[in-house]
Design an enzyme around this catalytic site. Structure first.
Site, PDB file in Angstrom:
ATOM      1  N   GLU A  26      -8.807  -0.030  -2.226  1.00  0.00           N
ATOM      2  CA  GLU A  26      -8.126  -1.293  -1.938  1.00  0.00           C
ATOM      3  C   GLU A  26      -8.729  -1.924  -0.706  1.00  0.00           C
ATOM      4  O   GLU A  26      -9.451  -1.267   0.059  1.00  0.00           O
ATOM      5  CB  GLU A  26      -6.631  -1.036  -1.726  1.00  0.00           C
ATOM      6  CG  GLU A  26      -5.914  -0.719  -3.018  1.00  0.00           C
ATOM      7  CD  GLU A  26      -4.406  -0.649  -2.837  1.00  0.00           C
ATOM      8  OE1 GLU A  26      -3.942  -0.442  -1.706  1.00  0.00           O
ATOM      9  OE2 GLU A  26      -3.704  -0.792  -3.838  1.00  0.00           O
TER      10      GLU A  26
ATOM     11  N   HIS B 129       2.480 -11.758   2.081  1.00  0.00           N
ATOM     12  CA  HIS B 129       1.573 -11.733   0.934  1.00  0.00           C
ATOM     13  C   HIS B 129       1.215 -13.194   0.642  1.00  0.00           C
ATOM     14  O   HIS B 129       2.095 -14.046   0.604  1.00  0.00           O
ATOM     15  CB  HIS B 129       2.277 -11.098  -0.273  1.00  0.00           C
ATOM     16  CG  HIS B 129       1.333 -10.752  -1.372  1.00  0.00           C
ATOM     17  ND1 HIS B 129       0.778 -11.695  -2.198  1.00  0.00           N
ATOM     18  CD2 HIS B 129       0.821  -9.566  -1.765  1.00  0.00           C
ATOM     19  CE1 HIS B 129      -0.035 -11.096  -3.055  1.00  0.00           C
ATOM     20  NE2 HIS B 129      -0.027  -9.807  -2.816  1.00  0.00           N
TER      21      HIS B 129
ATOM     22  N   ARG C 264      -6.091 -11.068   3.349  1.00  0.00           N
ATOM     23  CA  ARG C 264      -4.824 -11.685   2.961  1.00  0.00           C
ATOM     24  C   ARG C 264      -4.143 -12.450   4.102  1.00  0.00           C
ATOM     25  O   ARG C 264      -3.554 -13.514   3.850  1.00  0.00           O
ATOM     26  CB  ARG C 264      -3.875 -10.685   2.317  1.00  0.00           C
ATOM     27  CG  ARG C 264      -3.343  -9.590   3.183  1.00  0.00           C
ATOM     28  CD  ARG C 264      -2.097  -8.915   2.614  1.00  0.00           C
ATOM     29  NE  ARG C 264      -2.296  -8.233   1.340  1.00  0.00           N
ATOM     30  CZ  ARG C 264      -1.474  -7.288   0.885  1.00  0.00           C
ATOM     31  NH1 ARG C 264      -0.444  -6.897   1.600  1.00  0.00           N
ATOM     32  NH2 ARG C 264      -1.677  -6.721  -0.275  1.00  0.00           N
TER      33      ARG C 264
ATOM     34  N   HIS D 167       6.413  -9.760   3.206  1.00  0.00           N
ATOM     35  CA  HIS D 167       6.117  -8.606   2.348  1.00  0.00           C
ATOM     36  C   HIS D 167       6.463  -7.282   3.011  1.00  0.00           C
ATOM     37  O   HIS D 167       7.009  -6.391   2.385  1.00  0.00           O
ATOM     38  CB  HIS D 167       4.621  -8.672   2.038  1.00  0.00           C
ATOM     39  CG  HIS D 167       4.159  -7.708   0.998  1.00  0.00           C
ATOM     40  ND1 HIS D 167       4.755  -7.603  -0.237  1.00  0.00           N
ATOM     41  CD2 HIS D 167       3.126  -6.811   0.991  1.00  0.00           C
ATOM     42  CE1 HIS D 167       4.128  -6.680  -0.951  1.00  0.00           C
ATOM     43  NE2 HIS D 167       3.146  -6.177  -0.226  1.00  0.00           N
TER      44      HIS D 167
ATOM     45  N   ARG E 225      -0.608  -3.814   8.641  1.00  0.00           N
ATOM     46  CA  ARG E 225      -0.610  -2.590   7.834  1.00  0.00           C
ATOM     47  C   ARG E 225      -1.832  -2.503   6.932  1.00  0.00           C
ATOM     48  O   ARG E 225      -2.196  -3.481   6.262  1.00  0.00           O
ATOM     49  CB  ARG E 225       0.646  -2.576   6.969  1.00  0.00           C
ATOM     50  CG  ARG E 225       0.707  -1.452   5.972  1.00  0.00           C
ATOM     51  CD  ARG E 225       1.874  -1.638   5.029  1.00  0.00           C
ATOM     52  NE  ARG E 225       1.682  -2.761   4.144  1.00  0.00           N
ATOM     53  CZ  ARG E 225       1.829  -2.715   2.818  1.00  0.00           C
ATOM     54  NH1 ARG E 225       2.212  -1.594   2.239  1.00  0.00           N
ATOM     55  NH2 ARG E 225       1.649  -3.783   2.072  1.00  0.00           N
TER      56      ARG E 225
HETATM   57  C1  LIG Z   1       6.311  -5.785  -4.299  1.00  0.00           C
HETATM   58  C2  LIG Z   1       5.909  -4.711  -3.343  1.00  0.00           C
HETATM   59  C3  LIG Z   1       4.767  -3.946  -3.585  1.00  0.00           C
HETATM   60  C4  LIG Z   1       4.392  -2.936  -2.674  1.00  0.00           C
HETATM   61  N1  LIG Z   1       3.311  -2.143  -2.969  1.00  0.00           N
HETATM   62  C5  LIG Z   1       3.012  -1.107  -2.149  1.00  0.00           C
HETATM   63  C6  LIG Z   1       1.970  -0.190  -2.489  1.00  0.00           C
HETATM   64  O1  LIG Z   1       1.335  -0.308  -3.516  1.00  0.00           O
HETATM   65  N2  LIG Z   1       1.717   0.832  -1.614  1.00  0.00           N
HETATM   66  C7  LIG Z   1       2.413   1.020  -0.442  1.00  0.00           C
HETATM   67  O2  LIG Z   1       2.138   1.962   0.307  1.00  0.00           O
HETATM   68  N3  LIG Z   1       3.417   0.161  -0.123  1.00  0.00           N
HETATM   69  C8  LIG Z   1       3.735  -0.866  -0.948  1.00  0.00           C
HETATM   70  N4  LIG Z   1       4.767  -1.704  -0.620  1.00  0.00           N
HETATM   71  C9  LIG Z   1       5.580  -1.389   0.559  1.00  0.00           C
HETATM   72  C10 LIG Z   1       6.467  -0.183   0.243  1.00  0.00           C
HETATM   73  O3  LIG Z   1       6.965  -0.314  -1.067  1.00  0.00           O
HETATM   74  C11 LIG Z   1       7.640  -0.063   1.212  1.00  0.00           C
HETATM   75  O4  LIG Z   1       7.201  -0.133   2.526  1.00  0.00           O
HETATM   76  C12 LIG Z   1       8.344   1.293   1.003  1.00  0.00           C
HETATM   77  O5  LIG Z   1       8.704   1.431  -0.349  1.00  0.00           O
HETATM   78  C13 LIG Z   1       9.558   1.423   1.880  1.00  0.00           C
HETATM   79  O6  LIG Z   1      10.255   2.573   1.468  1.00  0.00           O
HETATM   80  P1  LIG Z   1      11.643   2.946   2.150  1.00  0.00           P
HETATM   81  O7  LIG Z   1      12.126   4.183   1.497  1.00  0.00           O
HETATM   82  O8  LIG Z   1      11.485   2.916   3.607  1.00  0.00           O
HETATM   83  O9  LIG Z   1      12.572   1.686   1.789  1.00  0.00           O
HETATM   84  P2  LIG Z   1      13.042   1.136   0.369  1.00  0.00           P
HETATM   85  O10 LIG Z   1      12.225   1.683  -0.725  1.00  0.00           O
HETATM   86  O11 LIG Z   1      13.159  -0.332   0.474  1.00  0.00           O
HETATM   87  O12 LIG Z   1      14.497   1.744   0.248  1.00  0.00           O
HETATM   88  C14 LIG Z   1      15.528   1.330   1.103  1.00  0.00           C
HETATM   89  C15 LIG Z   1      16.820   1.851   0.556  1.00  0.00           C
HETATM   90  O13 LIG Z   1      17.866   1.640   1.501  1.00  0.00           O
HETATM   91  C16 LIG Z   1      19.008   1.095   0.838  1.00  0.00           C
HETATM   92  N5  LIG Z   1      19.787   0.384   1.854  1.00  0.00           N
HETATM   93  C17 LIG Z   1      19.421  -0.649   2.636  1.00  0.00           C
HETATM   94  N6  LIG Z   1      20.434  -0.989   3.468  1.00  0.00           N
HETATM   95  C18 LIG Z   1      21.456  -0.141   3.203  1.00  0.00           C
HETATM   96  C19 LIG Z   1      22.784   0.014   3.706  1.00  0.00           C
HETATM   97  N7  LIG Z   1      23.295  -0.777   4.668  1.00  0.00           N
HETATM   98  N8  LIG Z   1      23.573   0.976   3.185  1.00  0.00           N
HETATM   99  C20 LIG Z   1      23.123   1.789   2.191  1.00  0.00           C
HETATM  100  N9  LIG Z   1      21.870   1.681   1.675  1.00  0.00           N
HETATM  101  C21 LIG Z   1      21.055   0.736   2.168  1.00  0.00           C
HETATM  102  C22 LIG Z   1      18.408   0.239  -0.250  1.00  0.00           C
HETATM  103  O14 LIG Z   1      19.339  -0.060  -1.235  1.00  0.00           O
HETATM  104  C23 LIG Z   1      17.276   1.149  -0.713  1.00  0.00           C
HETATM  105  O15 LIG Z   1      17.784   2.147  -1.570  1.00  0.00           O
HETATM  106  C24 LIG Z   1       5.151  -2.727  -1.504  1.00  0.00           C
HETATM  107  C25 LIG Z   1       6.288  -3.490  -1.262  1.00  0.00           C
HETATM  108  C26 LIG Z   1       6.674  -4.470  -2.168  1.00  0.00           C
HETATM  109  C27 LIG Z   1       7.903  -5.266  -1.894  1.00  0.00           C
END
Ligand SMILES: Cc1cc2nc3c(=O)[nH]c(=O)nc-3n(C[C@H](O)[C@H](O)[C@H](O)COP(=O)(O)OP(=O)(O)OC[C@H]3O[C@@H](n4cnc5c(N)ncnc54)[C@H](O)[C@@H]3O)c2cc1C
Length: 529
Positions: A114, A236, A282, A343, A378
């Site tokens: 990438e 993005h 980007r 993003h 990032r």
């Molecule tokens: C479209 C898209 C594509 C991406 N592609 C990539 C990729 O290819 N590779 C990569 O490394 N990163 C990618 N990213 C970034 C990556 O997906 C995120 O940084 C990562 O998934 C974050 O994971 P997390 O577990 O920290 O949060 P999340 O996966 O967002 O999970 C957060 C959780 O917390 C819960 N939550 C939030 N607030 C509360 C609350 N008050 N009470 C209870 N629950 C709560 C939510 O419901 C959710 O379950 C992408 C992001 C997006 C949006």
């Protein structure tokens, strides 16, 4: 009241991997706002970066991360995360994640390359990595007898012993809104982990799911944690602009295959901004689009790939072709309306290498945390890696801490002085207003004047929302709005503190790099004795 050894807030990759690692030895309660798979993690397409190929090296991945991060990545954290990359991937393979195989690759799995990576090092599950990872882990989480999953439960605030004058100190659990029952429950815990993801919803346009409202950031800030580098928001460049298309990404590969960015009158504008034109990185493309939209007062610009044959487009971009057609846009004949969209949040709750925050017994992992890995920008696919590596680090810290005594009695949620909300319109109006002015004043290109305008509006909104919160029964939307306004405040305060343009933070008033390289750290106000 529900008692647990470990309370995990959030069920993305960070929260679920932590729950699985702990559950054989600790009783875990995992609360999540919506269904267990609703998260940014489930939407990730590209994959997870790690040094897996023999020709690749830790040094190279570290160097690529530093270059992307504009010299602001923490060297110790970066080394730590990259070194733990292979074991993180092995752990996911051990859980059963069906990564795309490639018998000829030497490691048995297919690796893509990438932007910003100097080697093939992104392991993936076709073009829907996040969905596959989430599906695999959530099945295991749901089946584990030591994990209690509470879906549709939203953490309101943490219970901090010192703040409530209790016998115990540090974080003792959280108040959680059970959305279906419309009541707030108390969850006590020896250790509490914020894994709440990002804050894209603070902006009008975002690629993030509805859950990304900065809850963990605001909750941690109110609890007394420091936050850092909130000014670095990754945008993005091309999200589909259509009233019915919520957060649909138009892949950067469309520009890679010859897509041309145009104004509504057909004028191509990228060559004016960068010699690499549409193939510039980007953040450069996002800035150029933002500049043109502001200069001409446009709602969107257009990405035109209609000069390619229909066969080519249907073969290379089947999903984009199908989704656009559903919305009445035939990409073989007409340009695609696009806007940049928030993003990823590089900053967050300040943590150490064990995911510990400033508050005792409180940890933060995943996008909500600031570990220092991402610096000012990032590197693609490093964020999912960070989730898995820090779930392991937090596991070790939690398992090595003393088991903890029986919790002291915690006070119930006090609803004695509140009534049902009288005017819901206050919430919906303020949601719209906040996201609009954050987009206009605190977006991709910033000026001190615009940031100050935003700060002024945030103060007014905060007062109104705090007053509303103090008098009326809490609801999902009110809690999210209360968190969004705190998140907006933290972003603006960090942006005002940075007197330079670095990585994702671009200020017209300070267009150059500052001579010294510093993080922007905000410390919460000291509590009165
Ligand atoms: C479209 C898209 C594509 C991406 N592609 C990539 C990729 O290819 N590779 C990569 O490394 N990163 C990618 N990213 C970034 C990556 O997906 C995120 O940084 C990562 O998934 C974050 O994971 P997390 O577990 O920290 O949060 P999340 O996966 O967002 O999970 C957060 C959780 O917390 C819960 N939550 C939030 N607030 C509360 C609350 N008050 N009470 C209870 N629950 C709560 C939510 O419901 C959710 O379950 C992408 C992001 C997006 C949006």
């Amino acid at each position: 009241m529900l008692d647990s050894d470990v309370l995990i807030i959030g069920s993305g990759l960070a929260g679920q991997s932590l729950a699985l690692r702990l559950a054989d030895q600790r009783r875990v309660v995992l609360v999540t706002k919506k269904a267990i798979t609703d998260s940014a993690s489930g939407w990730a397409q590209g994959g997870i970066a790690a040094v897996l190929d023999n020709n690749d090296s830790v040094g190279s991945h570290v160097q690529d991360t530093h270059i992307a991060g504009a010299d602001l990545c923490d060297p110790v954290t970066t080394q730590f995360v990259v070194e733990h990359g292979p074991s993180a991937i092995n752990w996911l393979i051990g859980q059963g994640v069906p990564f795309t195989v490639d018998a000829d690759s030497g490691i048995g799995y297919h690796l893509t390359r990438e932007g910003g990576h100097s080697h093939r090092r992104v392991i993936h599950v076709d073009d829907a990595t996040g969905a596959a990872v989430q599906a695999t882990l959530s099945e295991k989480v749901m089946a584990h007898p030591n994990i209690t999953v509470l879906e549709n439960h939203l953490a309101v605030d943490l219970i901090i012993g010192e703040k409530l004058g209790l016998d115990a100190s540090g974080c003792l659990g959280a108040y959680v809104l059970d959305v279906a029952q419309d009541r707030v429950i108390t969850v006590s815990a020896r250790h509490t982990v914020l894994a709440t993801g990002g804050a894209g919803k603070v902006y009008l346009y975002t690629t993030n799911p509805d859950t990304a409202t900065g809850d963990g950031l605001a909750i941690a800030w109110r609890a007394g944690c420091s936050v850092a580098n909130m000014e670095f928001i990754q945008f993005h460049p091309t999200c589909l602009y259509h009233p019915d298309a919520k957060s649909f990404l138009i892949s950067e590969a469309v520009r890679g295959e010859g897509g041309i960015l145009r104004l509504p009158d057909g004028t191509r504008f990228m060559p004016e901004h960068d010699p690499r034109a549409e193939l510039a990185p980007r953040d450069v493309v996002a800035r150029a689009i933002d500049f043109e939209m502001k200069r001409h007062g446009l709602d969107c610009v257009y990405l035109d790939i209609s000069h390619k044959t229909p066969e080519f487009l249907k073969g290379h971009f089947p999903n984009i072709y199908a989704r656009c057609l559903e919305l009445g846009i035939d990409i073989t004949k007409e340009p695609i309306p696009v806007v940049p969209a928030a993003h990823f949040s590089c900053g967050g709750v300040l943590t150490d290498l064990s995911a510990r925050t400033d508050v005792a017994n409180l940890y933060a992992i995943g996008e909500v945390a600031h570990t220092g890995l991402h610096g000012a920008n990032r590197l693609a696919s490093n964020s999912l890696l960070e989730c898995v590596v820090f779930s392991e680090a937090a596991t070790q810290a939690i398992l090595s801490a003393p088991a903890g005594s029986t919790p002291c009695p915690l006070p119930d949620w006090d609803e004695s002085r509140i009534t049902d909300a009288d005017e819901e319109v206050v919430i919906s109006h303020n949601w719209d207003e906040l996201r609009r002015f954050m987009w206009d004043y605190v977006g991709i290109v910033r000026t001190t004047k615009r940031l100050e305008r935003a700060q002024h509006r945030i103060r007014l909104l905060k007062r109104e929302i705090d007053e509303y919160y103090a008098h009326f029964r809490v609801s999902n939307d009110l809690l999210e709005l209360r968190n969004l306004v705190v998140t907006a405040d933290l972003i603006v305060r960090c942006a005002l503190k940075r007197k330079e343009s670095r990585g994702l933070h671009f200020s017209r008033d300070y267009p150059n790099l500052a001579p010294s390289i510093k993080n922007t750290v905000l410390r919460p106000p000291k509590r009165k004795a």
